[in-house]
Scaffold this motif. Structure first.
Motif, PDB file in Angstrom:
ATOM      1  N   VAL A 100      44.161  47.117  51.533  1.00  0.00           N
ATOM      2  CA  VAL A 100      45.716  46.630  51.487  1.00  0.00           C
ATOM      3  C   VAL A 100      45.553  46.210  52.986  1.00  0.00           C
ATOM      4  CG1 VAL A 100      48.556  46.939  52.107  1.00  0.00           C
ATOM      5  CG2 VAL A 100      46.740  48.091  50.494  1.00  0.00           C
ATOM      6  N   ASP A 101      45.322  46.080  53.661  1.00  0.00           N
ATOM      7  CA  ASP A 101      44.619  44.772  54.737  1.00  0.00           C
ATOM      8  C   ASP A 101      44.126  44.076  54.215  1.00  0.00           C
ATOM      9  OD1 ASP A 101      46.097  46.737  56.901  1.00  0.00           O
ATOM     10  OD2 ASP A 101      44.371  47.036  57.707  1.00  0.00           O
ATOM     11  N   ALA A 102      43.162  44.315  53.844  1.00  0.00           N
ATOM     12  CA  ALA A 102      41.885  42.864  53.153  1.00  0.00           C
ATOM     13  C   ALA A 102      42.478  42.601  52.246  1.00  0.00           C
ATOM     14  CB  ALA A 102      40.295  43.977  52.352  1.00  0.00           C
ATOM     15  N   TRP A 103      42.934  42.734  51.316  1.00  0.00           N
ATOM     16  CA  TRP A 103      43.767  42.366  50.645  1.00  0.00           C
ATOM     17  C   TRP A 103      45.258  40.943  50.708  1.00  0.00           C
ATOM     18  CZ3 TRP A 103      49.390  43.218  48.699  1.00  0.00           C
ATOM     19  CH2 TRP A 103      49.904  42.223  47.344  1.00  0.00           C
ATOM     20  N   LEU A 104      45.763  41.745  52.293  1.00  0.00           N
ATOM     21  CA  LEU A 104      46.926  40.580  52.752  1.00  0.00           C
ATOM     22  C   LEU A 104      46.251  39.481  53.710  1.00  0.00           C
ATOM     23  CD1 LEU A 104      49.103  43.371  53.559  1.00  0.00           C
ATOM     24  CD2 LEU A 104      49.972  41.723  52.005  1.00  0.00           C
ATOM     25  N   ALA A 105      45.099  39.864  53.894  1.00  0.00           N
ATOM     26  CA  ALA A 105      44.232  39.235  54.788  1.00  0.00           C
ATOM     27  C   ALA A 105      43.198  37.068  54.223  1.00  0.00           C
ATOM     28  CB  ALA A 105      43.046  39.675  56.073  1.00  0.00           C
ATOM     29  N   ASP A 106      42.646  38.437  52.781  1.00  0.00           N
ATOM     30  CA  ASP A 106      41.980  36.831  52.084  1.00  0.00           C
ATOM     31  C   ASP A 106      42.719  37.261  50.947  1.00  0.00           C
ATOM     32  OD1 ASP A 106      39.680  36.218  50.917  1.00  0.00           O
ATOM     33  OD2 ASP A 106      38.316  37.787  50.855  1.00  0.00           O
ATOM     34  N   PRO A 107      43.621  35.919  50.292  1.00  0.00           N
ATOM     35  CA  PRO A 107      43.189  35.447  49.249  1.00  0.00           C
ATOM     36  C   PRO A 107      42.446  35.143  48.008  1.00  0.00           C
ATOM     37  CG  PRO A 107      43.590  32.982  50.399  1.00  0.00           C
ATOM     38  CD  PRO A 107      43.017  34.472  51.289  1.00  0.00           C
ATOM     39  N   ARG A 108      41.403  35.864  48.391  1.00  0.00           N
ATOM     40  CA  ARG A 108      40.822  35.360  47.093  1.00  0.00           C
ATOM     41  C   ARG A 108      39.590  37.104  47.006  1.00  0.00           C
ATOM     42  NH1 ARG A 108      40.364  31.509  50.102  1.00  0.00           N
ATOM     43  NH2 ARG A 108      39.951  29.202  49.268  1.00  0.00           N
ATOM     44  N   GLY A 109      40.543  38.077  46.934  1.00  0.00           N
ATOM     45  CA  GLY A 109      39.570  39.241  47.506  1.00  0.00           C
ATOM     46  C   GLY A 109      41.440  39.918  46.440  1.00  0.00           C
ATOM     47  N   ALA A 110      40.988  40.501  45.339  1.00  0.00           N
ATOM     48  CA  ALA A 110      41.493  41.133  44.529  1.00  0.00           C
ATOM     49  C   ALA A 110      41.118  43.077  45.406  1.00  0.00           C
ATOM     50  CB  ALA A 110      40.864  41.450  43.259  1.00  0.00           C
ATOM     51  N   PRO A 111      40.815  43.688  46.384  1.00  0.00           N
ATOM     52  CA  PRO A 111      40.363  45.083  46.424  1.00  0.00           C
ATOM     53  C   PRO A 111      40.502  46.239  45.181  1.00  0.00           C
ATOM     54  CG  PRO A 111      41.714  44.450  48.372  1.00  0.00           C
ATOM     55  CD  PRO A 111      41.498  43.225  47.526  1.00  0.00           C
ATOM     56  N   HIS A 112      42.432  45.927  44.481  1.00  0.00           N
ATOM     57  CA  HIS A 112      42.735  46.667  44.008  1.00  0.00           C
ATOM     58  C   HIS A 112      42.293  46.796  42.546  1.00  0.00           C
ATOM     59  CE1 HIS A 112      44.425  43.221  42.906  1.00  0.00           C
ATOM     60  NE2 HIS A 112      45.286  42.894  44.357  1.00  0.00           N
ATOM     61  N   GLY A 113      41.692  45.522  42.666  1.00  0.00           N
ATOM     62  CA  GLY A 113      40.693  45.687  41.191  1.00  0.00           C
ATOM     63  C   GLY A 113      41.684  44.993  40.008  1.00  0.00           C
ATOM     64  N   GLY A 114      42.366  44.209  39.875  1.00  0.00           N
ATOM     65  CA  GLY A 114      42.937  43.508  39.743  1.00  0.00           C
ATOM     66  C   GLY A 114      42.859  42.246  39.881  1.00  0.00           C
ATOM     67  N   GLU A 115      44.073  40.890  40.288  1.00  0.00           N
ATOM     68  CA  GLU A 115      43.905  39.592  40.108  1.00  0.00           C
ATOM     69  C   GLU A 115      44.073  39.012  41.469  1.00  0.00           C
ATOM     70  OE1 GLU A 115      46.404  36.190  37.716  1.00  0.00           O
ATOM     71  OE2 GLU A 115      47.061  37.439  38.109  1.00  0.00           O
ATOM     72  N   SER A 116      43.248  37.933  42.273  1.00  0.00           N
ATOM     73  CA  SER A 116      43.664  37.614  43.636  1.00  0.00           C
ATOM     74  C   SER A 116      44.471  36.804  43.515  1.00  0.00           C
ATOM     75  CB  SER A 116      41.849  36.819  43.791  1.00  0.00           C
ATOM     76  OG  SER A 116      42.153  35.709  43.373  1.00  0.00           O
ATOM     77  N   LEU A 117      45.443  36.629  44.749  1.00  0.00           N
ATOM     78  CA  LEU A 117      46.094  35.799  44.673  1.00  0.00           C
ATOM     79  C   LEU A 117      45.803  34.763  44.800  1.00  0.00           C
ATOM     80  CD1 LEU A 117      48.948  35.810  46.233  1.00  0.00           C
ATOM     81  CD2 LEU A 117      48.036  35.070  48.637  1.00  0.00           C
ATOM     82  N   LEU A 118      44.833  33.856  44.751  1.00  0.00           N
ATOM     83  CA  LEU A 118      44.491  32.726  44.255  1.00  0.00           C
ATOM     84  C   LEU A 118      44.753  32.388  42.778  1.00  0.00           C
ATOM     85  CD1 LEU A 118      43.065  30.148  45.412  1.00  0.00           C
ATOM     86  CD2 LEU A 118      41.077  30.783  44.960  1.00  0.00           C
ATOM     87  N   ALA A 119      43.812  33.681  42.701  1.00  0.00           N
ATOM     88  CA  ALA A 119      43.729  33.145  40.582  1.00  0.00           C
ATOM     89  C   ALA A 119      45.182  33.356  40.139  1.00  0.00           C
ATOM     90  CB  ALA A 119      43.221  34.201  40.359  1.00  0.00           C
ATOM     91  N   PHE A 120      45.940  34.386  40.593  1.00  0.00           N
ATOM     92  CA  PHE A 120      47.844  34.145  40.603  1.00  0.00           C
ATOM     93  C   PHE A 120      48.135  32.990  40.508  1.00  0.00           C
ATOM     94  CE2 PHE A 120      51.617  36.343  42.289  1.00  0.00           C
ATOM     95  CZ  PHE A 120      52.210  36.219  41.154  1.00  0.00           C
ATOM     96  N   ILE A 121      48.270  32.742  41.647  1.00  0.00           N
ATOM     97  CA  ILE A 121      48.887  30.650  42.276  1.00  0.00           C
ATOM     98  C   ILE A 121      47.877  29.778  40.966  1.00  0.00           C
ATOM     99  CG2 ILE A 121      48.629  29.303  44.087  1.00  0.00           C
ATOM    100  CD1 ILE A 121      48.650  31.563  45.949  1.00  0.00           C
TER     101      ILE A 121
END
Length: 197
Positions: A100-121
């Motif tokens: 969760v910390d990695a996901w909140l810090a990196d918009p290009r990351g998808a540690p949950h196995g889904g979509e990154s914030l960058l891809a979503f936007i």
């Protein structure tokens, strides 16, 4: 003539503190009551030539209750949260705090196995930029707050970290005026929520 895309945030299906990733629950009674209370301010948006909604049950129900008869748009679906789907942020944090910390810090990351914030936007922005221009250019879209935050970050070309600073409340409305990657923000009838929501 520029497009006017007014986003309306779907009514809630739970308290804001109990919001879940990719929440597909229907509106709860409080959500229905809020739609009824907000309808006088939001009903005029039914005059838009193009009316869309996200595929979630509460987005569809909100649009239908407001008389929009919206067309479901898959591009307006919430961010794909992979294995965190259905969890609250607190539950995900309890299970995978470093992810969760990695996901909140990196918009290009998808540690949950889904979509990154960058891809979503980018997905939501792509939908926004491909809206058809017609004679009047009036569009309304009912979507989850996360989708509206993504649209705002994309349209305003602000740093991706701004996504976390935007607070989109149920049944609030905001308009983007423009087309093809050039957008301006216009607030429309943002309604105050009771304290403690």
């Amino acid at each position: 003539m520029p497009l006017r895309v007014t986003f309306v945030a779907a009514a809630r299906s739970s308290s804001l503190r109990a919001e879940r990733f990719e929440d597909d629950r229907p509106l709860d009674q409080a959500g229905w009551n809020e739609v009824l209370g907000a309808s006088p301010a939001l009903l005029p948006l039914a005059a838009a030539e193009l009316r869309y909604c996200a595929p979630t049950p509460r987005s569809r129900a909100t649009g239908d209750a407001l008389g929009y008869a919206p067309l479901v748009q898959l591009a307006l679906r919430d961010c794909d949260m992979g294995r965190w789907r259905g969890l609250t942020l607190g539950e995900a944090m309890a299970r995978e705090p470093s992810a969760v910390d990695a996901w909140l810090a990196d918009p290009r990351g998808a540690p949950h196995g889904g979509e990154s914030l960058l891809a979503f936007i980018a997905r939501v922005g792509g939908w926004l930029d491909t809206r058809p221009v017609d004679d009047s250019g009036l569009i309304v879209a009912v979507a989850e707050p996360a989708v509206i935050r993504a649209a705002l970050v994309y349209a305003l070309r602000v740093p991706l970290s701004t996504y976390w600073s935007l607070d989109v409340r149920p049944l609030s409305a905001v308009a983007l005026i423009g087309s093809g990657g050039r957008w301006n923000l216009r607030f429309e009838g943002v309604r105050a929520q009771p304290s403690g929501v």
